[in-house]
Design a protein around this motif. Structure first.
Motif, PDB file in Angstrom:
ATOM      1  N   PHE A 185       0.832  -1.205   0.000  1.00  0.00           N
ATOM      2  CA  PHE A 185       0.000   0.000   0.000  1.00  0.00           C
ATOM      3  C   PHE A 185       0.866   1.256   0.000  1.00  0.00           C
ATOM      4  O   PHE A 185       0.562   2.217  -0.699  1.00  0.00           O
ATOM      5  CB  PHE A 185      -0.944   0.018   1.208  1.00  0.00           C
ATOM      6  CG  PHE A 185      -2.172  -0.827   1.046  1.00  0.00           C
ATOM      7  CD1 PHE A 185      -2.211  -1.926   0.200  1.00  0.00           C
ATOM      8  CD2 PHE A 185      -3.316  -0.535   1.762  1.00  0.00           C
ATOM      9  CE1 PHE A 185      -3.345  -2.702   0.060  1.00  0.00           C
ATOM     10  CE2 PHE A 185      -4.471  -1.301   1.640  1.00  0.00           C
ATOM     11  CZ  PHE A 185      -4.478  -2.376   0.784  1.00  0.00           C
ATOM     12  N   SER A 186       1.916   1.267   0.796  1.00  0.00           N
ATOM     13  CA  SER A 186       2.798   2.437   0.859  1.00  0.00           C
ATOM     14  C   SER A 186       3.437   2.705  -0.495  1.00  0.00           C
ATOM     15  O   SER A 186       3.475   3.852  -0.960  1.00  0.00           O
ATOM     16  CB  SER A 186       3.892   2.245   1.916  1.00  0.00           C
ATOM     17  OG  SER A 186       3.319   2.117   3.191  1.00  0.00           O
ATOM     18  N   TYR A 187       3.933   1.651  -1.117  1.00  0.00           N
ATOM     19  CA  TYR A 187       4.533   1.822  -2.440  1.00  0.00           C
ATOM     20  C   TYR A 187       3.486   2.335  -3.435  1.00  0.00           C
ATOM     21  O   TYR A 187       3.742   3.265  -4.209  1.00  0.00           O
ATOM     22  CB  TYR A 187       5.130   0.510  -2.963  1.00  0.00           C
ATOM     23  CG  TYR A 187       5.584   0.662  -4.395  1.00  0.00           C
ATOM     24  CD1 TYR A 187       6.787   1.305  -4.699  1.00  0.00           C
ATOM     25  CD2 TYR A 187       4.785   0.217  -5.447  1.00  0.00           C
ATOM     26  CE1 TYR A 187       7.186   1.490  -6.010  1.00  0.00           C
ATOM     27  CE2 TYR A 187       5.173   0.409  -6.760  1.00  0.00           C
ATOM     28  CZ  TYR A 187       6.368   1.033  -7.037  1.00  0.00           C
ATOM     29  OH  TYR A 187       6.750   1.226  -8.342  1.00  0.00           O
ATOM     30  N   ALA A 188       2.308   1.733  -3.421  1.00  0.00           N
ATOM     31  CA  ALA A 188       1.257   2.105  -4.378  1.00  0.00           C
ATOM     32  C   ALA A 188       0.834   3.566  -4.182  1.00  0.00           C
ATOM     33  O   ALA A 188       0.684   4.304  -5.163  1.00  0.00           O
ATOM     34  CB  ALA A 188       0.049   1.181  -4.228  1.00  0.00           C
ATOM     35  N   ILE A 189       0.685   3.980  -2.941  1.00  0.00           N
ATOM     36  CA  ILE A 189       0.300   5.372  -2.661  1.00  0.00           C
ATOM     37  C   ILE A 189       1.421   6.315  -3.084  1.00  0.00           C
ATOM     38  O   ILE A 189       1.173   7.347  -3.710  1.00  0.00           O
ATOM     39  CB  ILE A 189      -0.056   5.534  -1.170  1.00  0.00           C
ATOM     40  CG1 ILE A 189      -1.375   4.800  -0.874  1.00  0.00           C
ATOM     41  CG2 ILE A 189      -0.174   7.019  -0.796  1.00  0.00           C
ATOM     42  CD1 ILE A 189      -1.681   4.646   0.595  1.00  0.00           C
ATOM     43  N   TRP A 190       2.663   5.962  -2.767  1.00  0.00           N
ATOM     44  CA  TRP A 190       3.810   6.785  -3.176  1.00  0.00           C
ATOM     45  C   TRP A 190       3.881   6.873  -4.702  1.00  0.00           C
ATOM     46  O   TRP A 190       4.047   7.947  -5.263  1.00  0.00           O
ATOM     47  CB  TRP A 190       5.110   6.194  -2.623  1.00  0.00           C
ATOM     48  CG  TRP A 190       6.325   6.831  -3.190  1.00  0.00           C
ATOM     49  CD1 TRP A 190       6.869   8.031  -2.825  1.00  0.00           C
ATOM     50  CD2 TRP A 190       7.129   6.323  -4.245  1.00  0.00           C
ATOM     51  NE1 TRP A 190       7.963   8.296  -3.602  1.00  0.00           N
ATOM     52  CE2 TRP A 190       8.153   7.265  -4.482  1.00  0.00           C
ATOM     53  CE3 TRP A 190       7.085   5.171  -5.025  1.00  0.00           C
ATOM     54  CZ2 TRP A 190       9.126   7.073  -5.463  1.00  0.00           C
ATOM     55  CZ3 TRP A 190       8.055   4.977  -5.992  1.00  0.00           C
ATOM     56  CH2 TRP A 190       9.043   5.928  -6.203  1.00  0.00           C
ATOM     57  N   ARG A 191       3.738   5.741  -5.351  1.00  0.00           N
ATOM     58  CA  ARG A 191       3.831   5.698  -6.824  1.00  0.00           C
ATOM     59  C   ARG A 191       2.698   6.479  -7.471  1.00  0.00           C
ATOM     60  O   ARG A 191       2.872   7.130  -8.483  1.00  0.00           O
ATOM     61  CB  ARG A 191       3.797   4.235  -7.287  1.00  0.00           C
ATOM     62  CG  ARG A 191       3.913   4.037  -8.759  1.00  0.00           C
ATOM     63  CD  ARG A 191       5.359   4.212  -9.188  1.00  0.00           C
ATOM     64  NE  ARG A 191       5.523   3.821 -10.556  1.00  0.00           N
ATOM     65  CZ  ARG A 191       5.327   4.642 -11.601  1.00  0.00           C
ATOM     66  NH1 ARG A 191       4.986   5.875 -11.392  1.00  0.00           N
ATOM     67  NH2 ARG A 191       5.497   4.207 -12.821  1.00  0.00           N
ATOM     68  N   ASN A 192       1.507   6.411  -6.871  1.00  0.00           N
ATOM     69  CA  ASN A 192       0.362   7.123  -7.401  1.00  0.00           C
ATOM     70  C   ASN A 192       0.561   8.637  -7.328  1.00  0.00           C
ATOM     71  O   ASN A 192       0.125   9.360  -8.203  1.00  0.00           O
ATOM     72  CB  ASN A 192      -0.916   6.738  -6.640  1.00  0.00           C
ATOM     73  CG  ASN A 192      -2.175   7.212  -7.320  1.00  0.00           C
ATOM     74  OD1 ASN A 192      -2.304   7.089  -8.533  1.00  0.00           O
ATOM     75  ND2 ASN A 192      -3.099   7.734  -6.542  1.00  0.00           N
ATOM     76  N   GLY A 193       1.267   9.098  -6.297  1.00  0.00           N
ATOM     77  CA  GLY A 193       1.532  10.531  -6.136  1.00  0.00           C
ATOM     78  C   GLY A 193       2.718  10.996  -6.952  1.00  0.00           C
ATOM     79  O   GLY A 193       2.995  12.190  -7.063  1.00  0.00           O
ATOM     80  N   ASP A 194       3.435  10.062  -7.566  1.00  0.00           N
ATOM     81  CA  ASP A 194       4.644  10.388  -8.345  1.00  0.00           C
ATOM     82  C   ASP A 194       4.340  11.176  -9.579  1.00  0.00           C
ATOM     83  O   ASP A 194       3.387  11.117 -10.230  1.00  0.00           O
ATOM     84  CB  ASP A 194       5.319   9.047  -8.738  1.00  0.00           C
ATOM     85  CG  ASP A 194       6.791   9.239  -9.049  1.00  0.00           C
ATOM     86  OD1 ASP A 194       7.336  10.292  -8.682  1.00  0.00           O
ATOM     87  OD2 ASP A 194       7.357   8.310  -9.639  1.00  0.00           O
TER      88      ASP A 194
END
Length: 194
Positions: A185-194
């Protein structure tokens, strides 16, 4: 197409929506029983989800309805065969070695789903198609990685529901499961905000 692409998000429900089949796997007395009951589940599920295929076959190939829907049933016999194989293998492994490796089920479904040929290559992880932020995790592990995440969360839900495993094993599964979820989830949220 309602079952394939509904107007509401099934993604969050999928984190525990498959728990009943994992409970059935847990209660199976033999690997064969685990295989068969899981096969029935994926056969019925795939037949309902792919009902739109019968309509497409009828409209575009001009096959009569009497042949269109049986085609879907024929495809459904083997389309999701990775799940029953995973059920039998995890049952066999648990009974043979008398312990539960924490990530066995997600790893089994990841590799089986990835390498067993299918007509429709998308797996159950495709249920997250409306959760754009979570789909970002697929750039590392693919849609099969999201399917493995479903296997992890649903197996954990089934283990918590059944409470047949030792407290230590339950704690270990919970800690590792939550850690994997937090990382993904952390990676996905970070990647989504990229």
């Amino acid at each position: 197409t309602l079952f394939a692409f509904p107007n509401f998000t099934l993604g969050t429900m999928m984190f525990v929506g498959l728990a009943p089949i994992f409970i059935t796997m847990e209660r199976a007395k033999t690997a064969r029983e685990a295989f068969f009951k899981t096969w029935v589940y994926v056969f019925v599920g795939n037949s309902l989800i792919c009902a739109w295929v019968a309509n497409s076959i009828h409209d575009f190939a001009r096959l009569p309805w009497a042949l269109s829907y049986p085609t879907v049933l024929l495809v459904s016999v083997t389309e999701q065969i990775a799940w029953p194989i995973m059920a039998a293998l995890r049952h066999w492994f648990h009974r043979l070695f008398k312990f539960r490796p924490i990530l066995l089920t997600p790893l089994l479904i990841f590799f089986l789903d990835k390498y067993i040929p299918k007509i429709f290559p998308n797996t159950m992880g495709v249920a997250f198609y409306k959760m754009n932020w979570l789909c970002q995790a697929a750039d590392i592990v693919g849609v099969v990685g999201l399917t493995a995440l479903l296997a992890l969360t649903n197996e954990l839900a089934a283990i918590l529901w059944e409470r047949k495993v030792q407290k230590k094993v339950l704690q270990r599964h919970t800690v590792v499961g939550v850690a994997v979820i937090v990382v993904v989830f952390s990676y996905a949220i970070w990647r989504n905000g990229d």
